[in-house]
Scaffold this motif. Structure first.
Motif, PDB file in Angstrom:
ATOM      1  N   ARG A 136     -11.342   1.189  18.760  1.00 46.48           N
ATOM      2  CA  ARG A 136     -10.062   0.905  19.405  1.00 46.48           C
ATOM      3  C   ARG A 136      -9.961   1.646  20.743  1.00 46.48           C
ATOM      4  O   ARG A 136      -9.588   1.070  21.761  1.00 46.48           O
ATOM      5  N   THR A 194     -13.199   2.687  13.254  1.00 44.09           N
ATOM      6  CA  THR A 194     -12.130   1.807  13.730  1.00 44.09           C
ATOM      7  C   THR A 194     -11.392   2.443  14.914  1.00 44.09           C
ATOM      8  O   THR A 194     -11.115   1.783  15.907  1.00 44.09           O
ATOM      9  N   ASN A 242     -10.031  -0.147  24.406  1.00 42.13           N
ATOM     10  CA  ASN A 242      -8.852   0.026  25.264  1.00 42.13           C
ATOM     11  C   ASN A 242      -9.170   0.624  26.621  1.00 42.13           C
ATOM     12  O   ASN A 242      -8.337   0.609  27.516  1.00 42.13           O
TER      13      ASN A 242
END
Ligand code: ZN
Length: 465
Positions: A50, A46, A54
Motif C-alpha cells: 500500500r 499488505t 501510494n
C-alpha cells in the motif's frame, strides 16, 4: 521460559509454541511458513504494498537466477557477497558455461534490464519494487525470521536524473518506513553506517535498527544511495533535454521477515506473542462462556457478535470449540490475539461483552449497542500503548559513555571523530559493532572517546543479533 532470563531460548520457544514457522525442513535455515506465521507476514506485506503503491512505485517480479557475468559487473558488490551466495552450476546433466547466482538481492538482476528500459529523461524517475525470496548462505547459527538462508524480502529500486532527486527518494523511503513501523508498533533508529560497513557498492547506507530486549540491535532494513556506482558499470543512461547522455542516480530500500522477528522480540511476553492489531490475523477472539441451561442462547449471541464485527471489517475468530474457557484463553494468549471478548449469560443480561486486552491484561466491558465502535476504540488503544511502551524501551536501551573505561551494558552512545582507526578501537575494546551516526545528522559538540579530538557527531555501538 522467561523472556528476561534467557531471551534466545524464550524466542525459539515462542516461535514454536505459537506455530509461526517450522524449522524441521531438511535444509538448515530454510524454514516453512506455517499458516499462522504466513498470515501475519501477508498483513505486513499488505502495508508495504500500500505504501509503495501510494508513492508511485510499480510492483515487478524478476527472475530468481542471475548470470555470473552480470553479477560480477560491480566490483565492490561481488566482493561483499562472494562468500554468501548459492550457485547453480548444472542444468540437467550439463555443466553450465556461465554459472548462475541464486539472488541474494536483485541489483544485478534488475540493472541490465533498467539499461534497456530507460532511454530519455521522460522515463525517469523509474520506481519499482518486488516482494520475493532471496538466498544467503548464513554460516552463523540460524534463528527463525532473524537469521535464515531463504529470506522473505522486500526491495525497492529507483533511478533518477540527478543526485538531488535520488536524495529526495531516500527522504520518501524514511516517511514510508515510519508508516509501516507504526502499524507494527515498532521503534527504530536510523543510523548512517560506517564506510567499512556500508552496503557493497553503495555511496552511503542508512541502517534501520530496532533494539531487542536482550540489549542487542537488530537491523530490520536499510536504505542505500548509490549515486552512479551501479549505473556506470551497467550502462544505465538517459538522454537529457539537451541530447546529452547521462548516468542515472539510484537508490534502494530493503526490509525482510526480520520485521516479524522484531515484532516477536519487542512485544512478546512470558505468556506468548503479543501481535499489534494492524497485523494480527485475528484482531479479536470471541469466547462464549456456557453453562448447561443457557448454552444455546449464549452460543447464538456469540455468533452474532462475531458476525457483526466481521461485517464491520474487524478480523475476528469465534472459538466455539468444546473446551474449557481457561484453556481457550491460554491458546489465544500464546498466539498473541490483541483482544479477547468473553460472553456469558450475565453479559447478555447487562447488554455488554467483557473484554481482556492481551498487551496489558486490562479488563472492561463494551456495550453491545455500540459493539463495533467500542471494539475499534479498544484496538486503537492497544496499538497506541504498545507503540508507546516499545519506544520507551528503545529510548531506555541507550547508555551514554564518556571513555573507553566504561562498562558496556546496552547500546552505547559516545563522541566519535569519524576516523576509521578510532572506530575500530571502539569496536575492539567493547566487542561491539559500530552501528553508525544519526541520520539525518544531529548537532553535537564533544570529543572523540578514543583520541580526544573534537567530535562533531555521536556514534552508536551495540552487539548485533
Ligand atoms: Zn578519534
Amino acid at each position: 521460559m522467561l523472556k528476561d532470563e534467557n531471551f534466545a531460548d524464550w524466542y525459539a520457544d515462542i516461535v514454536e509454541k505459537a506455530n509461526l514457522s517450522d524449522k524441521r525442513y531438511p535444509i538448515k535455515g530454510m524454514n516453512v511458513w506455517t499458516p499462522y506465521g504466513w498470515k501475519i507476514m501477508r498483513q505486513v506485506d499488505t502495508y508495504i504494498r500500500r505504501e509503495l503503491d501510494n508513492t508511485g512505485h510499480d510492483e515487478v517480479c524478476f527472475p530468481l537466477l542471475i548470470p555470473e557475468t552480470e553479477f560480477k559487473k560491480e566490483k565492490d558488490h561481488i566482493k561483499g557477497f562472494d562468500s554468501e551466495v548459492y550457485w547453480v552450476t548444472h542444468a540437467g546433466l550439463n555443466e553450465l558455461d556461465v554459472r548462475l547466482v541464486v539472488r541474494p538481492t536483485s541489483e544485478t538482476a534488475m540493472y541490465p534490464m533498467f539499461a534497456l528500459w530507460i532511454r530519455s529523461h521522460q522515463d525517469l524517475p523509474l520506481k519499482v519494487y518486488q516482494i520475493v525470496n532471496t538466498f544467503r548462505y548464513e554460516t552463523k547459527q540460524t534463528r527463525s525470521f532473524i537469521r535464515v538462508r531463504e529470506i522473505h524480502f522486500f526491495e525497492s529500486h529507483t533511478c533518477h536524473a540527478t543526485e538531488e532527486e535520488a536524495q529526495e527518494q531516500v527522504e520518501e523511503d524514511i516517511r514510508v518506513l515510519a508508516n509501516i513501523m507504526s502499524k507494527l508498533c515498532l521503534p527504530y533508529s536510523l543510523l548512517r553506517r560506517t564506510e567499512w560497513d556500508k552496503f557493497p557498492g553503495a555511496h552511503y547506507t542508512v541502517g534501520i535498527d530496532t533494539a531487542m530486549p536482550n540489549g542487542r540491535a537488530l537491523q530490520i532494513g536499510s536504505i542505500h544511495h548509490y549515486r552512479t556506482n551501479f549505473s556506470v558499470p551497467y550502462g544505465i543512461t538517459y538522454e537529457d533535454g539537451d541530447g546529452e547522455h547521462r548516468h542515472v542516480h539510484q537508490t534502494t530500500y530493503g526490509m525482510s521477515e526480520r520485521l516479524l522477528g522484531a515484532m516477536i522480540g519487542v512485544h512478546g511476553d512470558d505468556k506468548g506473542l503479543v501481535i499489534p492489531p494492524a497485523v494480527a490475523p485475528f484482531q479479536a477472539v470471541v469466547i462464549p462462556i456456557l453453562s448447561k441451561k443457557n448454552a444455546e442462547e449464549v452460543s447464538e449471541a456469540a455468533r452474532g457478535i462475531a458476525d457483526a464485527l466481521s461485517k464491520a471489517g474487524i478480523r475476528v475468530k469465534l472459538d466455539d470449540r468444546d473446551d474449557r474457557p481457561g484453556s481457550k484463553y491460554y491458546d489465544w494468549e500464546i498466539r498473541g490475539v490483541p483482544l479477547r471478548l468473553e460472553l456469558g449469560a450475565r453479559d447478555i443480561e447487562n447488554g455488554v461483552v467483557t473484554f481482556a486486552r492481551r498487551d496489558n491484561g486490562e479488563k472492561g466491558t463494551i456495550a453491545l449497542d455500540s459493539l463495533t465502535e467500542g471494539t475499534r476504540l479498544v484496538l486503537r488503544d492497544i496499538a497506541f500503548s504498545m507503540y508507546e511502551k516499545a519506544w520507551e524501551a528503545q529510548r531506555a536501551s541507550v547508555q551514554d559513555i564518556g571513555s573507553l573505561d566504561a562498562i558496556p551494558e546496552k547500546t552505547l552512545r559516545f563522541g566519535w571523530c569519524g576516523c576509521e582507526e578510532c572506530g575500530h578501537a571502539i569496536e575492539d575494546r567493547f566487542e561491539l559493532k559500530l552501528l553508525g551516526t544519526p541520520y539525518p545528522a544531529e548537532e553535537y559538540q564533544g570529543s572523540c572517546i578514543v583520541c580526544g579530538k573534537p567530535a562533531s557527531t555521536v556514534a552508536y555501538a551495540a552487539r548485533s543479533m
